[in-house]
Design an enzyme around this catalytic site. Structure first.
Site: not given
Length: 374
Positions: A166-169, A360
């Site tokens: 997700g956004c942490a990628g 995050l």
């Protein structure tokens, strides 16, 4: 209800990252040679997005007008999407959505990758390892395999596709690429992340989370070239991840018919404000870096409230995350690639001595990576 501060025994530091992903512990330094970014051609201004959402949801949701101000308060002026607005008014199932994902993701992968390779002065045939991060569609064979012939990658290039970050990628993927580059002197790694969040817009799901996602999400791709030994625009110092237990419902995607369903908990900003500073302290302690040694935090701008919560938690002062707000304003939340758009702006301005990338993502997880000016 605000979430309570989690102590050191509650937040789980990723042992894998601590022991083998820290470039600082490798005898071989890893240089970030370049970045490249790409977005689709179609531009959707925020006022257009609001009217689109009103058409999509307004007539069937008595709550839409109550939620409509989220479009005005999101801090977004425009974003780029992979299809014209009228496509999103259609009824699309899994196959139709994934067909759009495959076509657009391949194109954006190539654009971002070529820009990064050209900026680094590296040919596609020189790349030893390909790390690809994407969570908004399914590609089997994976994206780097699909574009390998057109890009000119070697047949023996190592392939590492990663799903689910997700956004942490953007941060976790870059860290993985750095760890792989550190395996031997001169190894060259191309990292690409592509996310097409707009393909998840759903007519059948009239949830608050889905309306908020319609106000926030855009599409884009980012790429980076890393090489062990030598110098670049920055060197990778190291990093880590923190996974908070019992937080799976805070952020992510539900796999449903007719497509992915976004998970956004309203507790995200207060959770970030209460817990981010301690998590960053844990990562820095493993690196052996003092908090005062970080000249700038470079963060994934998940939304206006999240950016403000990061400033409060990290004690940065109002408005300190100016590049983050500018990227959010111009592109929206593109998930994993977004933090690299922020880093691109920072590099163009002039990178400070040490910056820490933060993002995050689902888990609920924070990922951090320290970069030192090249």
């Amino acid at each position: 209800m605000r979430s309570s501060h989690l102590g050191e025994g509650d937040a789980q530091y990723n042992q894998y990252d601590r022991d083998i992903f820290l470039a600082a512990n490798s005898p071989i330094s890893v240089a970030l040679l370049s970045l490249g970014t790409a977005v689709p051609e179609t531009v959707l201004r925020q006022e257009e997005a609001k009217e689109l959402a009103r058409r999509l949801f307004g007539r069937r949701s008595a709550h839409f007008e109550k939620l409509a101000p989220v479009f005005d308060n999101a801090g977004i002026e425009k974003r780029h999407i992979v299809r014209p607005p009228d496509w999103y008014e259609g009824d699309h199932g899994w196959k139709a959505r994934n067909d759009v994902y495959l076509e657009a993701a391949e194109a954006l992968y190539e654009q971002a990758a070529r820009r990064a390779l050209d900026a680094a002065g590296v040919g596609a045939s020189e790349v030893d390892c390909l790390v690809t991060v994407s969570t908004t569609g399914i590609a089997t064979p994976s994206l780097e395999a699909r574009v390998a012939g057109r890009m000119g990658f070697r047949a023996d290039a190592e392939r590492v596709p990663i799903f689910g970050l997700g956004c942490a990628g953007g941060v976790s993927g870059l860290a993985t690429a750095a760890r792989l580059a550190a395996e031997r002197e001169g190894k060259t790694v191309l990292f690409v992340t592509v996310e097409l969040c707009s393909t998840s817009i759903r007519l059948d799901k009239l949830s608050k989370a889905n309306i908020v996602a319609t106000a926030l999400f855009g599409d884009g791709a980012a790429a980076a070239v890393l090489r062990s030994g030598g110098s670049g625009v920055a060197s990778v110092e190291g990093g880590g991840e923190i996974l908070w237990p019992e937080t799976l419902g805070i952020m992510g995607w539900d796999v449903e018919d007719p497509g992915l369903g976004v998970i956004f908990d309203r507790a995200i900003p207060p959770f970030v404000e209460d817990n981010m500073d301690h998590a960053v302290g844990q990562i820095l302690a493993k690196l052996g870096v003092e908090r005062t040694g970080i000249d700038r935090f470079t963060c994934h701008p998940g939304g206006a409230k999240v950016v403000a919560a990061l400033e409060r938690s990290l004690r940065l002062g109002d408005g300190a995350l100016d590049h983050e707000r500018a990227v959010l304003r111009d592109y929206g939340n593109m998930s994993a690639p977004t933090v690299l758009f922020v880093l691109e702006r920072l590099l163009a301005e002039g990178m400070p001595e040490r910056t820490m990338l933060l993002a995050l993502g689902p888990g609920f997880t924070t990922s951090g990576l320290s970069l030192v000016r090249g």
